[in-house]
Design a protein around this motif. Structure first.
Motif, mmCIF file in Angstrom:
data_model
loop_
_atom_site.group_PDB
_atom_site.id
_atom_site.type_symbol
_atom_site.label_atom_id
_atom_site.label_comp_id
_atom_site.label_asym_id
_atom_site.label_seq_id
_atom_site.Cartn_x
_atom_site.Cartn_y
_atom_site.Cartn_z
ATOM 1 N N LEU A 96 0.798 -1.181 -0.143
ATOM 2 C CA LEU A 96 0.082 -0.070 0.080
ATOM 3 C C LEU A 96 0.824 1.255 -0.141
ATOM 4 N N ASP A 97 2.089 1.382 -0.633
ATOM 5 C CA ASP A 97 2.932 2.302 -0.788
ATOM 6 C C ASP A 97 2.339 3.660 -1.220
ATOM 7 N N ASN A 98 1.329 3.613 -2.144
ATOM 8 C CA ASN A 98 0.626 4.683 -2.532
ATOM 9 C C ASN A 98 -0.503 5.355 -1.718
ATOM 10 N N VAL A 99 -0.939 4.281 -0.795
ATOM 11 C CA VAL A 99 -1.759 4.712 0.155
ATOM 12 C C VAL A 99 -1.006 5.468 1.376
ATOM 13 N N ILE A 100 0.202 5.113 1.582
ATOM 14 C CA ILE A 100 0.950 5.370 2.809
ATOM 15 C C ILE A 100 1.596 6.804 2.269
ATOM 16 N N GLN A 101 1.670 7.017 0.983
ATOM 17 C CA GLN A 101 2.377 8.256 0.452
ATOM 18 C C GLN A 101 1.137 9.467 0.389
ATOM 19 N N SER A 102 0.078 9.091 0.462
ATOM 20 C CA SER A 102 -1.114 9.802 0.231
ATOM 21 C C SER A 102 -1.215 10.860 1.129
ATOM 22 N N GLU A 103 -1.854 12.239 0.930
ATOM 23 C CA GLU A 103 -2.103 13.325 1.691
ATOM 24 C C GLU A 103 -2.606 13.136 3.146
ATOM 25 N N GLN A 104 -3.652 12.052 2.837
ATOM 26 C CA GLN A 104 -4.486 11.971 4.175
ATOM 27 C C GLN A 104 -3.870 10.874 5.232
ATOM 28 N N PHE A 105 -2.904 9.943 4.722
ATOM 29 C CA PHE A 105 -2.131 9.112 5.476
ATOM 30 C C PHE A 105 -1.061 10.112 6.087
ATOM 31 N N GLN A 106 -0.386 10.878 5.155
ATOM 32 C CA GLN A 106 0.761 11.973 5.729
ATOM 33 C C GLN A 106 -0.158 12.858 7.044
ATOM 34 N N ASP A 107 -1.223 13.361 6.955
ATOM 35 C CA ASP A 107 -1.662 14.032 7.675
ATOM 36 C C ASP A 107 -2.421 13.412 8.877
ATOM 37 N N ALA A 108 -2.576 12.175 8.937
ATOM 38 C CA ALA A 108 -2.998 11.312 10.097
ATOM 39 C C ALA A 108 -2.582 11.324 11.449
ATOM 40 N N LEU A 109 -3.099 11.040 12.475
ATOM 41 C CA LEU A 109 -2.458 11.191 13.806
ATOM 42 C C LEU A 109 -1.855 9.647 13.935
ATOM 43 N N PHE A 110 -1.287 9.526 14.648
ATOM 44 C CA PHE A 110 -0.659 8.279 15.246
ATOM 45 C C PHE A 110 0.026 7.393 14.315
ATOM 46 N N VAL A 111 0.208 7.801 13.145
ATOM 47 C CA VAL A 111 0.879 6.612 12.314
ATOM 48 C C VAL A 111 2.319 6.787 12.030
ATOM 49 N N ASP A 112 3.027 7.747 13.112
ATOM 50 C CA ASP A 112 4.507 8.004 12.883
ATOM 51 C C ASP A 112 5.164 6.633 13.185
ATOM 52 N N ASP A 113 4.481 5.760 13.920
ATOM 53 C CA ASP A 113 5.275 4.508 14.471
ATOM 54 C C ASP A 113 4.574 3.251 13.315
ATOM 55 N N TYR A 114 4.135 3.547 12.365
ATOM 56 C CA TYR A 114 3.316 2.640 11.274
ATOM 57 C C TYR A 114 4.563 1.501 11.017
ATOM 58 N N TYR A 115 5.712 2.037 10.668
ATOM 59 C CA TYR A 115 6.642 0.988 10.187
ATOM 60 C C TYR A 115 7.453 0.244 11.209
ATOM 61 N N GLU A 116 7.107 0.582 12.440
ATOM 62 C CA GLU A 116 7.786 -0.089 13.692
ATOM 63 C C GLU A 116 6.721 -1.077 13.980
ATOM 64 N N TYR A 117 5.453 -0.919 13.650
ATOM 65 C CA TYR A 117 4.291 -1.787 14.165
ATOM 66 C C TYR A 117 4.122 -2.918 13.048
ATOM 67 N N TYR A 118 4.212 -2.455 11.670
ATOM 68 C CA TYR A 118 3.769 -3.415 10.844
ATOM 69 C C TYR A 118 5.001 -4.275 10.087
ATOM 70 N N THR A 119 5.096 -5.378 10.052
ATOM 71 C CA THR A 119 6.228 -5.916 9.430
ATOM 72 C C THR A 119 6.178 -5.926 7.577
ATOM 73 N N ASN A 120 5.058 -5.596 7.142
ATOM 74 C CA ASN A 120 5.056 -5.045 5.746
ATOM 75 C C ASN A 120 4.043 -3.907 5.691
ATOM 76 N N THR A 121 3.589 -3.686 4.417
ATOM 77 C CA THR A 121 3.097 -2.611 4.017
ATOM 78 C C THR A 121 1.805 -3.109 3.500
ATOM 79 N N LYS A 122 1.207 -3.939 4.112
ATOM 80 C CA LYS A 122 -0.060 -4.427 3.341
ATOM 81 C C LYS A 122 -1.253 -4.198 4.016
ATOM 82 N N GLN A 123 -1.164 -3.470 5.056
ATOM 83 C CA GLN A 123 -2.611 -3.057 5.821
ATOM 84 C C GLN A 123 -2.121 -1.450 6.341
ATOM 85 N N VAL A 124 -3.394 -0.787 6.223
ATOM 86 C CA VAL A 124 -3.515 0.639 6.512
ATOM 87 C C VAL A 124 -4.557 0.645 7.815
ATOM 88 N N PRO A 125 -4.275 1.159 9.000
ATOM 89 C CA PRO A 125 -5.263 1.371 9.997
ATOM 90 C C PRO A 125 -6.174 2.522 9.761
#
Length: 658
Positions: free
Chosen positions: A447-476
């Motif tokens: 989900l690289d395109n979603v993770i780079q989207s404006e909405q994801f970048q402006d979201a709260l709490f997602v700073d730790d995304y890469y520490e939490y998920y072992t891959n980029t196949k889910q977006v909370p």
């Protein structure tokens, strides 16, 4: 008599070794381009051997015959622009290099003028004189004995203790403070330009002002001066957007290296994906506040760094408390969201506010024709299906080329249906993926395109995304928070606080506390679960034996409806770090390029205020806390979730406790 070109004492011609310092006598230069030892400059300075050379000059030991002391003489010499015949003083410059040569020479003399302004400063080398001769230029300055910080670190395993590192950072900081006061930006702070002087006392000198630039300069030409790992991003694009923040980044990166032995990744790489970990994670002797201060100084965004060197020094010395950079970013995003809310009389729950502010300008960007399927799980009392239908209608109206087919599946049957679809190689285009097996997630796309989207970048709490998920196949789309549910009969609020508690002992040492094993991973990161009762002892209207349950915000409605006989409340933990979990995760199955593009846009849409205002502010959303800043601010205004406003900056997201 002849003169030693190391200690500059005179001795008998018959000796081949200086009787004073033991150096073998030689009047030959070590390199053909060096001036011969014994050369006299300005009728006053007798040159000895060359002791160093860099991109813009050669440094010689020299004897000042007037003051009778040893000094350093730096000669302007750029090997790609000029050369020198052996035994000849004058340098040779080709016609094609003359323009740049003149420019560089003027910059060299500007360095001398800059340094001369700070002749009495403890941490900036003292310049005695500068002049032109031999078709080049020279700077006469104090001779420093010792080594660069870079060499010192190499000799000491690339690390120094916290006390020595802070000494160096403070001395360099004081030098930068003086430079900045005169509107001079150094632009080249790095271990190779910091000198540790040995002698009766250790002194630290900030070297090489050749890259220095006036902050308010209107020069058309700005050299790109780079030290990978130490130079901030604004120095890579020939930008004039340099200032004190530029030097603060470099000093922060230098301090990071001194304390961890790890050179930070290049700032341009960090703009794409920032993998620099807080220094405390690499060196446990570093205090949390110092670690936070270093990361703030090294922020990619210039506005997130310290405003001036004083602020930085106060922070690293413990006089100023610094919250983690990720938390500060969250604070700023929430403040922006609150400002937006304050400017609006009412938040339209149907999502029209978010639509007008964002999606209206996106409506012209029509997606290509695509038919996508969206699967999601629903509980018995959930109105998620109604919300998803609203989303579908709004999205199809905005992007008429896209057709969405929704499929709501009961929670009990959801994973079975998804597993069956996987076996038939027919995963839905977009699907809710919370709690699904690894085999299903591995079949989803990144989900690289979603993770780079404006909405994801402006979201709260997602700073730790890469520490939490072992891959980029889910977006909370939401988070869940640990909470204690309390039956208030027989309790007073003062025992555990009206909204928050600090430890389980706040509920009384003899209290039979239960925990919810469905959320054991979340709870075990925050509390010791040894000796706690089963949830059944709390969730019992008739034979309740436990007045306190540790669980997740996700079961707010379950507690409300199950324990109908009791007065109850819930309180949130308040500690230095509160470990939370991401929830309400979504993934994208395979499909054509156009189908995937439509699903990515829809998932990004769902991270925006439109979707989250529709579902997560409703009564049937349980305790899902939205990651969208505007929706989050609206959610915490409710009486039940309002206490989160006081603690959300302490939220952290890891699947296992360190």
């Amino acid at each position: 008599m002849k003169r030693c070109y190391e200690c500059f004492k005179e001795f008998d011609d018959s000796f081949s070794v200086c009787p004073n310092c033991g150096r073998v006598y030689s009047n030959k230069p070590e390199e053909p381009i060096h001036l011969f030892p014994g050369t006299v400059l300005a009728g006053r300075y007798i040159l000895g051997r060359a002791v160093g050379a860099g991109g813009f000059g050669i440094v010689y030991r020299a004897w000042d015959t007037k003051l009778e002391t040893i000094v350093a003489v730096k000669e302007f010499f750029v090997s790609r622009l000029m050369t020198r015949a052996v035994g000849v003083k004058d340098v040779i410059v080709s016609n094609k290099s003359k323009v740049e040569y003149e420019y560089r020479k003027e910059r060299f003399l500007a360095e001398a003028r800059n340094m001369a302004k700070f002749g009495t400063h403890r941490s900036i080398p003292n310049v005695f004189e500068f002049f032109e001769e031999n078709n080049t230029a020279y700077i006469v300055m104090e001779l420093l004995e010792g080594s660069t910080l870079g060499d010192y670190l190499k000799e000491h395993g690339n690390k120094v203790d916290v006390g020595f590192a802070l000494l160096i950072a403070n001395e360099v900081g004081k030098a930068l403070k003086s430079l900045h006061k005169h509107k001079i930006i150094h632009r080249d702070v790095a271990p190779d330009n910091i000198y540790i002087c040995t002698g009766k006392e250790i002194r630290i000198k900030l070297m090489d002002l050749g890259a220095a630039k006036l902050a308010d300069s209107t020069d058309d030409v700005i050299d790109i001066i780079l030290k990978p790992g130490y130079s901030p991003a604004e120095q890579y694009d020939n930008s004039k957007n340099i200032g004190p923040w530029t030097d603060i980044y470099a000093l922060g990166a230098t301090l990071y290296f001194m304390l961890t032995g790890v050179k930070p990744d290049e700032s341009t790489n960090r703009k794409i994906k920032d993998e620099v970990v807080p220094p405390r994670e690499l060196n446990s002797s570093i205090s949390e506040n110092l670690s936070n201060a270093i990361m703030k100084a090294m922020a990619i965004e210039t506005h997130m760094r310290f405003k001036n060197v004083d602020e930085f020094l106060n922070a690293i010395n413990g006089d100023k408390k610094v919250i983690p950079l990720a938390k500060e970013k969250r604070n700023r995003r929430v403040k922006r969201a609150m400002a937006v809310l304050a400017s609006c009389l009412i938040l339209v729950v149907g999502g029209t506010f978010g639509y007008d502010m964002y999606y209206q300008k996106k409506s012209a960007e029509d997606l290509k024709p695509a038919e996508i399927t969206v699967w999601f799980s629903v509980s018995e009392d959930s109105d998620e299906e109604t919300a998803m239908n609203s989303i579908k209608e709004d999205f199809e109206e905005t992007f008429p080329n896209v057709t969405i087919t929704l499929k709501a599946i009961s929670e009990d049957e959801y994973e079975e249906e998804i597993t069956k679809a996987l076996a038939e190689d027919n995963l839905p285009t977009l699907f809710e993926s919370t709690g699904l097996s690894e085999s299903i997630l591995n079949s989803a796309i990144d989900l690289d395109n979603v993770i780079q989207s404006e909405q994801f970048q402006d979201a709260l709490f997602v700073d730790d995304y890469y520490e939490y998920y072992t891959n980029t196949k889910q977006v909370p789309l939401a988070i869940e928070v640990p909470v204690a549910y309390v039956i208030t009969s027989g309790y007073t609020e003062s025992e555990y606080g009206e909204d928050l508690f600090s430890s389980l002992s706040d509920f009384g040492s003899d209290t039979n506390i239960a925990y919810d094993s469905r959320y054991e991973s979340l709870l075990s990161m925050n509390f010791s679960l040894d000796g706690l009762a089963d949830i059944s002892e709390f969730m019992n209207n008739e034979e309740n034996t436990s007045p306190v349950l540790l669980s997740s915000t996700m079961i707010i409605n379950e507690v409300r409806t199950t324990l109908s006989y009791y007065e109850k409340t819930y309180v949130y933990p308040d500690s230095e770090t509160i470990y939370c979990s991401y929830t309400y995760e979504w993934s994208i199955g395979d499909g054509s390029e156009d189908e995937v593009a439509a699903a990515e846009r829809l998932l990004s849409w769902m991270m925006g205020n439109v979707y989250q205002s529709m579902l997560m502010i409703s009564e049937c959303s349980d305790g899902q806390i939205p990651v969208n800043a505007t929706s989050f601010e609206s959610k915490i205004q409710s009486k039940e979730l309002q206490p989160i406003e006081d603690i959300y900056t302490k939220f952290a997201f890891r699947k296992e406790r360190d």
